[in-house]
Design an enzyme around this catalytic site. Sequence first.
Site, PDB file in Angstrom:
ATOM      1  CD  GLN A   8      -2.580  -1.198   2.684  1.00  0.00           C
ATOM      2  OE1 GLN A   8      -2.685  -2.247   3.281  1.00  0.00           O
ATOM      3  NE2 GLN A   8      -3.127  -0.084   3.155  1.00  0.00           N
TER       4      GLN A   8
ATOM      5  NE  ARG B  37     -12.889   0.220   5.460  1.00  0.00           N
ATOM      6  CZ  ARG B  37     -13.802  -0.210   4.635  1.00  0.00           C
ATOM      7  NH1 ARG B  37     -14.187  -1.457   4.681  1.00  0.00           N
ATOM      8  NH2 ARG B  37     -14.350   0.572   3.746  1.00  0.00           N
ATOM      9  CB  CYS B  38      -7.761   1.569  12.119  1.00  0.00           C
ATOM     10  SG  CYS B  38      -7.136   2.197  13.658  1.00  0.00           S
TER      11      CYS B  38
ATOM     12  CD  GLU C 282      -9.453   5.389   9.450  1.00  0.00           C
ATOM     13  OE1 GLU C 282      -8.531   4.989   8.720  1.00  0.00           O
ATOM     14  OE2 GLU C 282      -9.269   5.946  10.530  1.00  0.00           O
TER      15      GLU C 282
END
Length: 796
Positions: free
Chosen positions: A223, A370-371, A741
């Site tokens: 990513q 996701r944070c 998120e």
Amino acid sequence: MSQALDEIKIGGLGASRKRVEDSRFIRGTGNYTDDITLPGMLHMEILRSPLAHARIKSIDASRAWQIPGVHLVLTGEMMATRNLAWMPTLSYDTQAVLATDKVRFQGQEVACVIADDPYIAKDACELIDIEYEPLPVIVNPEQAVADGAPVIRDDKENQLDNVIYDWAVGDAEGTGRAFAQADKISKLRLHYPRSHPSPIECCGSIADYNRSTSKLTVYMTTQAPHIIRAAVALVAELPEHMIRIISPDIGGGFGNKVPVYPGYVCSILASILLERPVKWIEDKSGNLISTGFARDVYLDGEMALRSDGKILAVRMHTDADHGAFFSDAQPSKFKIGLMHSAFAAYDVPVAHLTARGTYSNKAPGGVAYRCSFRVTEAMFFQERMMQAAADDLGMDQAEFRRMNFVPDEAFPHRTPFGFLTDSGQYARCLDVGLKAVGYQDFRRQQEEARGRGRLLGLGISTMTEPLGAGNSREYDILGIKMFDSAELKVHMTGKAIVRTGARGQGQGHETTWAQIVSHELGIPAEDVVVEEGDTDTAPFGMGTYASRSTPVAGAAVAMVSRKIRAKARRLAAHLLEVSEEDVEWELGRFYIRSAPDRGVTIQECAMAAYSNMPDGMEPGLENTAYYDPPNLTWPFAVYIVTVEVDPQTGVWDVLNMVAVDDCGIRINPMIVEGQIMGGLTEAYAVANMQFITFDAEGNCVGSNYMDYLLPTAWETPGFELHSEVVTPCPHHPIGAKGIGECAAVGGPAAFVNAVLDALKGTGVRNIDMPLLPDRVWEAITYRRDISGAPPVRADD
Ligand code: CDP
């Protein structure tokens, strides 16, 4: 007479444009790392430790070397001769690439085999003989700090215990004074369990070292390709300009694909040694037991309350279990990420947070799943504490939140832990949510149902969270400041290519970045192609995680478009034979202020940039913008869930779920809704069904998809989404705030609060996630709290 284009028609801001990337994804023509085959490519498999903590007495790989088709067997000893047995982590710790002295978690990488195909490599792994001497195992922070606990990181010179850090933020004394004046103190102890991002595609890499050009090309599931390039340059001591990281299509990342994993390093070394491309594709079990866990944080929370419901102060102590290596990807200043973003939505006068990080015999954790760096835990703790406090005061859940919200007129607001929130309409969002769920009616139904032995519950979660690190003053990873970039090239026919330092993994950047260009320049979105993920072509950026792409890279796209527009204005003045001051802009076109029907389109300006520029002007129409945001963006969300719990079985069903998200200006409303639905689905899964933990020997329990359940459309409840509240971000060039998120961050507390609301009056104050039926049943039957902290009980 305006001839401005219709922005929605050209696919600009606010258009629910279909995702351009989906055409290849749904036809099966995406290009993922495992789809790539290079001439002469070999395959690598990893041998993992079966034990959680053991000294390695010997490794004998001679039988593996004898298998036909085996080209190389890598062990820790061999890595050590090249100074590669250990690598730095993103949190200034070290991590074993291949174990040398000890194994420190089940699933740790011990050796690799490189062979003609993956099957030969796997068979050969099984022929590597390793003699282990088992050591006592630690699976939670309490054990980690107990007297006589074995020191897990005895490889580190000054590490005499298992504590990684003790960190504090806030005002300890002021908080103490506020607690002394409280009418009531509400306390709660919670565990946010380990969870796993579990993307469909596991991690993998293909390293291709070319001796004749000295160039290393690595295709990998990352990513953050630029950060990986820097890490490879530093770890492998290769010149950075001779490293090219290509991140092709990614089958979901969710934070799992940010860190550097041993498999990447081994495939690179193997390619350098063998001078052939080497592919490593992790299998599902490898991914689940060793790669990229998240959460595993404990809370001891206390709130000082006035009897009328005003929060006077908050005190939080958190224990974070990081596993064997502290490898969190997070801003270096904040040891426990942005945990201190808790209570940002509420007007809390004073607060104090202490955090202790410890090692354990578990795979490294701390992935920001996701944070934004522990924000998920922060918001979960916050909203569970809010529910407990309202119950302790005997107050209505919604009213308690509303009376403590930061009011609209109080922005900018300094949170008790020092963040600056800048905008929001919290009470309005709550009103929309309560109306949508039929709050008062539901409370009446709940009362009636209770009289008939039915357990209905309603859970609320309201939160603002910080998205979009940096600014670079405060946020860096390994000293590299957090900002982002975009490069825009407008070709002579008015078609364009935009490249950013972000790297989407399914979020739709190829669609939405084009929409921003369209909004700024009036070029139809379909005429703009978006490219990310190749360090040789994309400008430097920190990558995509923590919902930072829109706040930072998206802003850079707007800024570079504005640079292009500024040059196009000069070209327009030249074409129209007037001075620049006489030129006005409307979407897609410059015109003469005094003669609006005389104008030139942005496409005509593009052509002039290559064929008819004024004397002295540099030809071409391209530029780059680096964007360092002045602040984080602060979206706000309200999630409300209603459930029915079956007291006979502990099974709970969602009756209704309402989500109100204010993420400022929505670039693509359809994509935003998709992000929210995906996040809510993950929140539901974490709260309800995703069981992965450890037994007393450190065995990873639940490391398969029979226990760690991924919800399908069948299990997932319906969600009612609301978008009527829009508070633009005051500092983002197009007013957008991050969204990716939010629902995964704020959602879990809403589900858990709903189940506990259904059990109100039974004496049950907490059940740790996942709220499996047996846990809920046990809580109801024995009227007690249920801890989910490892080690897992024998009967689980
Ligand atoms: O960093 P990441 O892409 O995961 O998260 P994000 O910046 O919140 O964006 C997720 C997706 O939603 C992207 O395609 C964004 O462009 C889109 N989005 C949007 O359309 N409007 C917003 N206000 C925020 C995000």
